[in-house]
Design a protein around this motif. Structure first.
Motif, PDB file in Angstrom:
ATOM      1  N   LYS A 193      55.023  33.462  50.653  1.00  0.00           N
ATOM      2  CA  LYS A 193      54.221  33.903  49.512  1.00  0.00           C
ATOM      3  C   LYS A 193      53.629  32.683  48.810  1.00  0.00           C
ATOM      4  CE  LYS A 193      56.946  38.099  48.740  1.00  0.00           C
ATOM      5  NZ  LYS A 193      57.727  38.904  47.769  1.00  0.00           N
ATOM      6  N   GLN A 194      52.308  32.690  48.637  1.00  0.00           N
ATOM      7  CA  GLN A 194      51.606  31.573  48.017  1.00  0.00           C
ATOM      8  C   GLN A 194      50.549  32.091  47.049  1.00  0.00           C
ATOM      9  OE1 GLN A 194      50.435  30.074  51.922  1.00  0.00           O
ATOM     10  NE2 GLN A 194      51.751  28.285  51.662  1.00  0.00           N
ATOM     11  N   LYS A 195      50.164  31.247  46.103  1.00  0.00           N
ATOM     12  CA  LYS A 195      49.140  31.633  45.133  1.00  0.00           C
ATOM     13  C   LYS A 195      48.086  30.543  45.022  1.00  0.00           C
ATOM     14  CE  LYS A 195      51.668  34.867  42.169  1.00  0.00           C
ATOM     15  NZ  LYS A 195      52.058  35.213  40.781  1.00  0.00           N
ATOM     16  N   LEU A 196      46.844  30.980  44.879  1.00  0.00           N
ATOM     17  CA  LEU A 196      45.718  30.074  44.704  1.00  0.00           C
ATOM     18  C   LEU A 196      44.851  30.553  43.556  1.00  0.00           C
ATOM     19  CD1 LEU A 196      44.706  29.481  48.427  1.00  0.00           C
ATOM     20  CD2 LEU A 196      45.663  27.781  46.869  1.00  0.00           C
ATOM     21  N   THR A 197      44.107  29.638  42.957  1.00  0.00           N
ATOM     22  CA  THR A 197      43.251  29.976  41.824  1.00  0.00           C
ATOM     23  C   THR A 197      41.787  29.726  42.171  1.00  0.00           C
ATOM     24  OG1 THR A 197      44.978  29.399  40.241  1.00  0.00           O
ATOM     25  CG2 THR A 197      42.725  29.478  39.406  1.00  0.00           C
ATOM     26  N   ILE A 198      40.952  30.705  41.862  1.00  0.00           N
ATOM     27  CA  ILE A 198      39.502  30.553  41.989  1.00  0.00           C
ATOM     28  C   ILE A 198      38.931  30.411  40.590  1.00  0.00           C
ATOM     29  CG2 ILE A 198      37.344  31.592  42.780  1.00  0.00           C
ATOM     30  CD1 ILE A 198      38.928  33.226  44.780  1.00  0.00           C
ATOM     31  N   ASN A 199      38.346  29.268  40.298  1.00  0.00           N
ATOM     32  CA  ASN A 199      37.733  29.045  38.990  1.00  0.00           C
ATOM     33  C   ASN A 199      36.357  29.712  38.926  1.00  0.00           C
ATOM     34  OD1 ASN A 199      39.883  27.356  38.062  1.00  0.00           O
ATOM     35  ND2 ASN A 199      39.037  25.679  39.279  1.00  0.00           N
ATOM     36  N   ASN A 200      36.028  30.248  37.733  1.00  0.00           N
ATOM     37  CA  ASN A 200      34.734  30.923  37.545  1.00  0.00           C
ATOM     38  C   ASN A 200      34.479  31.922  38.674  1.00  0.00           C
ATOM     39  OD1 ASN A 200      34.021  29.390  35.179  1.00  0.00           O
ATOM     40  ND2 ASN A 200      33.590  27.661  36.542  1.00  0.00           N
ATOM     41  N   ALA A 201      35.434  32.806  38.877  1.00  0.00           N
ATOM     42  CA  ALA A 201      35.368  33.760  39.991  1.00  0.00           C
ATOM     43  C   ALA A 201      34.151  34.665  39.875  1.00  0.00           C
ATOM     44  CB  ALA A 201      36.637  34.606  40.018  1.00  0.00           C
ATOM     45  N   ARG A 202      33.491  34.837  40.981  1.00  0.00           N
ATOM     46  CA  ARG A 202      32.327  35.727  41.068  1.00  0.00           C
ATOM     47  C   ARG A 202      32.822  37.132  41.404  1.00  0.00           C
ATOM     48  NH1 ARG A 202      27.079  34.095  44.740  1.00  0.00           N
ATOM     49  NH2 ARG A 202      25.904  36.068  44.619  1.00  0.00           N
ATOM     50  N   LEU A 203      32.570  38.073  40.515  1.00  0.00           N
ATOM     51  CA  LEU A 203      33.119  39.414  40.671  1.00  0.00           C
ATOM     52  C   LEU A 203      32.315  40.243  41.666  1.00  0.00           C
ATOM     53  CD1 LEU A 203      34.058  40.390  36.993  1.00  0.00           C
ATOM     54  CD2 LEU A 203      35.405  39.163  38.716  1.00  0.00           C
ATOM     55  N   TRP A 204      33.057  41.034  42.440  1.00  0.00           N
ATOM     56  CA  TRP A 204      32.434  41.988  43.356  1.00  0.00           C
ATOM     57  C   TRP A 204      31.923  43.183  42.564  1.00  0.00           C
ATOM     58  CZ3 TRP A 204      32.499  47.037  44.642  1.00  0.00           C
ATOM     59  CH2 TRP A 204      31.985  47.410  45.892  1.00  0.00           C
ATOM     60  N   SER A 205      30.690  43.589  42.820  1.00  0.00           N
ATOM     61  CA  SER A 205      30.113  44.764  42.161  1.00  0.00           C
ATOM     62  C   SER A 205      29.132  45.426  43.111  1.00  0.00           C
ATOM     63  CB  SER A 205      29.396  44.363  40.868  1.00  0.00           C
ATOM     64  OG  SER A 205      28.252  43.570  41.155  1.00  0.00           O
ATOM     65  N   LEU A 206      28.654  46.589  42.727  1.00  0.00           N
ATOM     66  CA  LEU A 206      27.667  47.274  43.568  1.00  0.00           C
ATOM     67  C   LEU A 206      26.375  46.475  43.651  1.00  0.00           C
ATOM     68  CD1 LEU A 206      28.114  50.998  42.439  1.00  0.00           C
ATOM     69  CD2 LEU A 206      29.193  49.792  44.346  1.00  0.00           C
ATOM     70  N   GLU A 207      26.037  45.808  42.567  1.00  0.00           N
ATOM     71  CA  GLU A 207      24.815  45.008  42.543  1.00  0.00           C
ATOM     72  C   GLU A 207      24.997  43.672  43.259  1.00  0.00           C
ATOM     73  OE1 GLU A 207      25.098  47.996  39.583  1.00  0.00           O
ATOM     74  OE2 GLU A 207      26.341  46.183  39.766  1.00  0.00           O
ATOM     75  N   ASP A 208      26.216  43.169  43.281  1.00  0.00           N
ATOM     76  CA  ASP A 208      26.507  41.875  43.888  1.00  0.00           C
ATOM     77  C   ASP A 208      27.838  41.974  44.640  1.00  0.00           C
ATOM     78  OD1 ASP A 208      26.507  39.191  44.584  1.00  0.00           O
ATOM     79  OD2 ASP A 208      27.375  38.537  42.665  1.00  0.00           O
ATOM     80  N   PRO A 209      27.825  42.548  45.856  1.00  0.00           N
ATOM     81  CA  PRO A 209      29.076  42.748  46.614  1.00  0.00           C
ATOM     82  C   PRO A 209      29.560  41.450  47.266  1.00  0.00           C
ATOM     83  CG  PRO A 209      27.224  43.567  47.880  1.00  0.00           C
ATOM     84  CD  PRO A 209      26.662  43.125  46.555  1.00  0.00           C
ATOM     85  N   TYR A 210      29.956  40.500  46.427  1.00  0.00           N
ATOM     86  CA  TYR A 210      30.314  39.166  46.902  1.00  0.00           C
ATOM     87  C   TYR A 210      31.740  39.143  47.442  1.00  0.00           C
ATOM     88  CZ  TYR A 210      30.521  34.064  47.066  1.00  0.00           C
ATOM     89  OH  TYR A 210      30.625  32.767  47.483  1.00  0.00           O
ATOM     90  N   LEU A 211      31.909  38.539  48.612  1.00  0.00           N
ATOM     91  CA  LEU A 211      33.226  38.462  49.242  1.00  0.00           C
ATOM     92  C   LEU A 211      33.623  37.010  49.513  1.00  0.00           C
ATOM     93  CD1 LEU A 211      33.008  41.348  51.885  1.00  0.00           C
ATOM     94  CD2 LEU A 211      34.180  41.387  49.673  1.00  0.00           C
ATOM     95  N   TYR A 212      34.855  36.685  49.174  1.00  0.00           N
ATOM     96  CA  TYR A 212      35.454  35.409  49.526  1.00  0.00           C
ATOM     97  C   TYR A 212      36.178  35.570  50.861  1.00  0.00           C
ATOM     98  CZ  TYR A 212      34.704  33.986  44.654  1.00  0.00           C
ATOM     99  OH  TYR A 212      34.144  33.666  43.436  1.00  0.00           O
ATOM    100  N   LYS A 213      36.630  34.440  51.421  1.00  0.00           N
ATOM    101  CA  LYS A 213      37.405  34.461  52.656  1.00  0.00           C
ATOM    102  C   LYS A 213      38.750  33.781  52.425  1.00  0.00           C
ATOM    103  CE  LYS A 213      33.266  34.119  55.564  1.00  0.00           C
ATOM    104  NZ  LYS A 213      32.537  33.268  56.547  1.00  0.00           N
TER     105      LYS A 213
END
Length: 372
Positions: A290-310
């Motif tokens: 089990k590990q944790k990571l932080t994304i700064n200024n995370a870009r939110l997934w939405s219908l208008e902007d379905p952004y995906l991280y990997k």
């Protein structure tokens, strides 16, 4: 050979682009012998069986397939069975779409697009598939898995005469570890019997191996199927991403390894990376890191902007990568309220959708990728 070429390069003169290409070559070079996904779509043989008459179903019956006297050798399950006269096909394959239309009032035909498939049509409701293939002896220390993305329906699988498994559902893929049944010194024969006499819906469902088939080759020390679990949680402008990585040891001795994870944006830029965590696994043991990571200024997934991280999880042994896997994920906040309905990222939305089926006129359920 790759490492020898790298040594003669002047590392000081590498541009950023060249460095990225070099890193990619290094990674792919380390992984090339450890993790392969081999497409098994071509080179199949097909023949109709029979749902009501074992004599017309290549002697397939409880008297043969469960016999201890070798009676299964008289069936199409036997690797020595002669299939040269069978029809050559590639998968994805839907035999139902190739059948003539049938004007019948029974529900079987209606639910199959008025094609003669179902309990009333035993002669065109069983399909047999056979595939011959070889595996290199140098890969004898790896593990092998047969993966079916979709078979409609009730599919039983054998490899080299050994029963592998049965999957009843036409809409759930399946994968089987076949390491113990693989031949490295002679030809392998994969056999699939598909029974489409029953139905699961009221729409056209097709019949046969209607999705891709793969032979997966990987290290004995690996991340099993479904072994990467990613859950993001929004904290202000940050996203705290919890990553759980399961590692399995199929070696014949206790194995030591390290596990680490990292996150990239959609273009592959690394945003966060964990330290390597040590792990010791006994034979056939499985453990979760089990590990944790932080994304700064995370870009939110939405219908208008379905952004995906990997998210990537990597297993290393003796300093080399032996297995890695990845998944895409979105950072978003969802809430259901009994009175006010559904909210996405704090915004009220009405859930809408369409009734999409998986078939297409003229090609049935065997949808090529470009048609999806």
């Amino acid at each position: 050979m790759l490492l020898k070429k790298i040594k003669v390069m002047d590392m000081r003169n590498l541009t950023l682009k060249s460095a990225l290409i070099l890193a990619s070559l290094l990674l792919n070079g380390f992984l090339s012998n450890a993790q392969k996904k081999i497409n098994f779509d071509e080179g199949w043989k097909f023949h109709f069986g029979h749902a009501a008459n074992p004599d017309k179903d290549f002697n397939y019956s409880t008297a043969t397939i469960f016999s201890k006297s070798g009676a299964a050798a008289k069936t199409a399950i036997d690797p020595k069975f002669a299939d040269s006269t069978w029809t050559s096909v590639n998968v994805p394959h839907d035999w139902a779409v190739e059948l003539p239309f049938e004007n019948s009032p029974n529900f079987d035909v209606e639910s199959h697009g008025y094609k003669p498939v179902g309990g009333f049509y035993p002669e065109t409701s069983i399909g047999w598939y056979r595939k011959h293939f070889s595996v290199n002896k140098k890969d004898a220390n790896d593990r092998f898995q047969i993966q079916f993305d979709g078979i409609y329906r009730n599919a039983s699988i054998w490899l080299n005469g050994f029963y592998v498994g049965t999957n009843m559902s036409g809409y759930v893929g399946m994968a089987y570890d076949v390491t113990d049944y693989i031949n490295f010194d002679k030809e392998n024969v994969l056999v699939v019997r598909v029974d489409a006499t029953q139905y699961e819906g009221w729409f056209y469902e097709g019949a046969g191996i209607y999705r891709h088939v793969w032979l997966n080759q990987y290290n004995n020390l690996h991340i099993p199927e479904g072994g990467l679990y990613v859950v993001p949680e929004i904290k202000g402008k940050e996203a705290i991403v919890a990553i759980e990585t399961s590692v399995e040891n199929k070696n014949l001795k206790t194995s030591q390894c390290t596990v680490y994870s990292y996150i990239t944006d959609r273009n592959g830029k690394v945003l966060a990376k964990t330290n390597e965590q040590k792990l010791s696994l006994a034979v056939n043991a499985q453990s979760t890191v089990k590990q944790k990571l932080t994304i700064n200024n995370a870009r939110l997934w939405s219908l208008e902007d379905p952004y995906l991280y990997k998210a990537f999880s990597v297993v290393k042994q003796d300093g080399q990568i032996v297995y890695q896997t990845k998944t895409r994920f979105g950072v978003r906040n969802v809430r259901f309220d009994a009175k006010d309905g559904f909210f996405l990222n704090g915004k009220h939305l009405k859930i809408q959708g369409t009734n999409n089926h998986q078939d297409h006129a003229g090609i049935g359920s065997a949808m090529p990728d470009y048609m999806r």
